[in-house]
Design a protein around this motif. Structure first.
Motif, short mmCIF file in Angstrom:
data_model
loop_
_atom_site.label_atom_id
_atom_site.label_comp_id
_atom_site.label_asym_id
_atom_site.label_seq_id
_atom_site.Cartn_x
_atom_site.Cartn_y
_atom_site.Cartn_z
N PRO A 308 0.83 -1.22 0.00
CA PRO A 308 0.00 0.00 0.00
C PRO A 308 0.87 1.27 0.00
O PRO A 308 2.04 1.21 0.39
CB PRO A 308 -0.78 -0.12 1.31
CG PRO A 308 -0.77 -1.60 1.61
CD PRO A 308 0.53 -2.10 1.11
N TRP A 309 0.27 2.34 -0.42
CA TRP A 309 -1.09 2.48 -0.84
C TRP A 309 -1.21 2.46 -2.36
O TRP A 309 -0.26 2.81 -3.05
CB TRP A 309 -1.71 3.77 -0.33
CG TRP A 309 -1.69 3.93 1.14
CD1 TRP A 309 -0.83 4.66 1.88
CD2 TRP A 309 -2.64 3.36 2.08
NE1 TRP A 309 -1.17 4.61 3.22
CE2 TRP A 309 -2.28 3.81 3.36
CE3 TRP A 309 -3.75 2.53 1.94
CZ2 TRP A 309 -3.00 3.44 4.51
CZ3 TRP A 309 -4.44 2.17 3.09
CH2 TRP A 309 -4.07 2.63 4.36
N PRO A 316 2.86 4.30 3.52
CA PRO A 316 2.14 4.00 4.77
C PRO A 316 3.12 3.99 5.95
O PRO A 316 4.34 4.01 5.75
CB PRO A 316 1.58 2.60 4.51
CG PRO A 316 2.51 1.99 3.54
CD PRO A 316 3.09 3.10 2.71
N SER A 356 -7.56 2.30 -6.52
CA SER A 356 -7.88 1.58 -5.28
C SER A 356 -9.26 0.93 -5.38
O SER A 356 -9.70 0.60 -6.47
CB SER A 356 -7.75 2.50 -4.07
OG SER A 356 -7.60 1.72 -2.91
N ASP A 361 -5.34 -2.64 -0.39
CA ASP A 361 -5.53 -1.43 0.40
C ASP A 361 -6.58 -1.65 1.48
O ASP A 361 -6.45 -1.17 2.61
CB ASP A 361 -5.99 -0.26 -0.50
CG ASP A 361 -4.82 0.40 -1.22
OD1 ASP A 361 -3.66 -0.03 -1.03
OD2 ASP A 361 -5.06 1.35 -2.00
#
Ligand code: 0X9
Ligand code: ZN
Length: 433
Positions: A308-309, A316, A356, A361
Motif C-alpha cells: 500500500p497504498w 504507509p 484503489s 488497500d
C-alpha cells in the motif's frame, strides 16, 4: 430445425474466423489522460506498462477511433501482435493436446498445464481428504452464476499455541491464469510438503484459490473470452464486453479511485462498494478472522511486489517493515530461480499509478493487516497474461520459495531463510484425484 442448425454451425464458423484484438505499444505511460479516457470508455484494454510505454489491446472495429485520439494527442504507436487470437489459439491447441495425452481421471491436476475450475475443485476435494483434519473448506458466498467462492483453511488443529494468520487470494482477475496455479501449488506445499510441515503448528492459512470463479471459468470458454478480467455480472444492455465488475475495484477503501463508472470498462467499479457477491462474501469472512498478519493477492503480470497504498503516493506508516518482508520474497525467488526471476518492489501508487477499491488497500487500511501485498507474477510483458504453460512449474516453485521465506521470517522459524530451503520447493506435486 434448419434454422437452428444453421445458427449453430454458421456461428461456430464465424467465431473461429473472427479476428481478435491487436496488441499495440504506445510511446507514453499509462497515466496519460488520453490513455485513461480511452480505457474508461472501454475503447482500449490496458495490457501492461513500463514507465515509458503502454501496451494496449485494440479491437479491430475501434482501430480508427483509437488511432485518431492518439494522434490528436501526439502519441505514436506500433503494432506488436496483429491478432492476439493467434497466440490464444496456440495456447488452446497445446492445452487440448496435453489433455488428450494425459490419462483421464476426475479432478486430475498438475502444474505443467493450466486447469479449469472443475480440475481445481477436484484438486480441492482431493486435498480435503488427503490433508485430513488439517484442511477445511468453506464457501464465502455464491456468485451471480451460482458458483461457490471457496476458502480453504489449513492449520494443525492440535497445535494450540499462538499462530500467525495468513490470507492468500488468487484468481480475482479471470485472465491471470498463473495466479490460481500458484495459489493451488502453495496449498499443496503448505498442507503436504515435509519442508513446510512444522509451520502448520505456528500458522493458520486461508486460501482463496479462485476469487472470481465465474470469470475464470468463462475465460476457458472461447478465444475471445480468454482475455476476460472482470466477473460476469449482468449490468444490463446487450454489448458483451459491458458485462462484469472489476472485483479489484469493488472494495470499500477508497472505492472509485482510479476506477471507472462505465460498465464497458475493464476497471468498472460496480454500482457500490461490495456490490458483488465475491467481494462481499470475502470481506465478511476476512472480517470474521481476528488479526490477520499477512495478506497476499496474486496477480499477473509484471514481476513486482506491491504494497500500500494504491490510492496515494504517500508511503504507509510501516513502509520499512513492508519493504523488508517484500525483500525476503524477492531475494528467495531470485535465489531459487538462479537469478532468472527478478522482482521490483514498491508502493502500488508510485509504481502503478493511483488506483484503489482493491483488496490490498482494504486489508491494510480497513482490516489492519500489517503486511499486505499484491504480487504481480511473471513475466515482464513478453507473454503477459498468456504465459506459456512451460513456465508454470518454474513460476510456482520459485514463488513458493518466496512465500516460504516470508513466512519463516514472520514466524521467526528457521532464522534467516537458507539457500537450500529456498531452493528445495521442487517436490513432485503430481497427484491423481
Ligand atoms: O490494477 C490492478 O488491479 C492490479 N494490477 S493488474 O494488472 N493485475 O490488474 C494492481 C493492484 C495494485 N493495488 C492497488 N492499486 N491498490
Ligand atoms: Zn490482476
Amino acid at each position: 430445425m434448419w434454422v437452428s442448425l444453421c445458427t449453430l454451425i454458421c456461428g461456430v464458423v464465424i467465431a473461429s474466423a473472427e479476428k481478435g484484438p491487436e496488441l499495440w505499444e504506445l510511446n507514453t505511460d499509462a497515466h496519460h489522460r488520453v490513455v485513461r479516457d480511452l480505457a474508461d470508455e472501454g475503447h482500449i484494454d490496458v495490457w501492461g506498462h513500463t514507465r515509458q510505454n503502454t501496451k494496449v489491446l485494440v479491437e479491430p472495429e475501434l482501430k480508427h477511433r483509437v488511432t485518431r485520439a492518439l494522434s490528436d494527442a501526439n502519441i505514436s504507436h506500433s503494432v506488436v501482435v496483429p491478432d492476439v487470437f493467434d497466440l490464444v489459439e496456440k495456447e488452446r491447441e497445446n492445452m487440448v493436446l496435453k489433455k488428450s495425452r494425459r490419462k483421464r481421471s476426475a479432478g486430475q491436476m498438475d502444474w505443467t498445464t493450466y486447469h479449469d475450475l472443475d480440475d481445481i475443485e477436484g484438486f480441492l476435494g482431493w486435498l480435503n481428504v488427503t490433508g485430513g483434519n488439517n484442511v477445511h473448506i468453506a464457501s464465502a458466498s455464491t456468485t451471480t452464476e451460482g458458483r461457490p467462492v471457496l476458502v480453504v483453511r489449513i492449520t494443525n488443529p492440535n497445535a494450540t499455541g499462538p499462530k500467525k494468520k495468513i490470507w492468500i487470494e488468487g484468481g480475482i482477475h479471470a485472465r491471470e491464469w498463473i495466479s490460481p496455479a500458484v495459489t493451488t501449488y502453495l496449498m499443496h506445499q503448505v498442507a503436504l510438503s515435509p519442508e513446510w510441515r512444522d509451520l502448520l503448528d505456528v500458522t493458520e492459512w486461508y486460501f482463496v484459490p479462485v476469487a472470481n470463479p465465474d470469470g475464470y471459468q468463462f475465460s476457458f470458454s472461447s478465444n475471445r473470452a480468454r482475455l476476460w478480467r472482470k466477473n460476469r455480472r449482468d449490468n444490463g444492455g446487450l454489448i458483451a464486453r459491458c458485462r462484469g465488475v472489476d472485483l479489484n475495484r469493488n472494495w470499500s477503501l477508497k472505492w472509485g479511485v482510479g476506477a471507472s463508472s462505465n460498465p464497458c470498462s475493464e476497471t468498472y467499479k460496480g454500482i457500490e462498494a461490495f456490490s458483488e457477491p465475491e467481494t462481499f462474501g470475502l470481506q465478511r469472512m476476512m472480517n470474521s478472522i481476528p488479526d490477520i498478519d499477512l495478506f497476499i493477492t496474486f496477480h499477473s503480470f509484471g514481476q513486482t511486489v506491491l504494497y500500500p497504498w494504491g490510492w496515494t503516493r504517500d508511503p504507509p506508516s510501516n513502509v520499512k517493515q513492508l519493504k523488508g518482508l517484500a525483500k525476503k520474497f524477492a531475494n528467495a525467488v531470485n535465489e531459487a530461480s538462479g537469478s532468472q526471476t527478478e522482482y521490483e518492489l514498491g508502493g502500488s501508487g508510485p509504481l502503478y499509478g493511483l488506483a484503489s477499491g482493491a483488496t490490498d488497500d482494504w486489508a491494510y487500511g480497513e482490516l489492519g493487516v500489517p503486511f499486505s501485498y499484491t504480487i504481480e507474477l511473471p513475466d515482464q510483458g513478453t507473454y503477459g497474461f498468456l504465459l506459456p504453460d512451460s513456465r508454470i512449474s518454474s513460476t510456482v516453485t520459485e514463488t513458493a520459495a518466496g512465500v516460504y521465506c516470508m513466512v519463516r521470517s514472520l514466524t521467526n522459524t528457521g532464522g534467516r531463510c537458507g539457500r537450500r530451503q529456498a531452493r528445495n520447493q521442487n517436490v513432485n506435486p503430481r497427484f491423481r484425484g
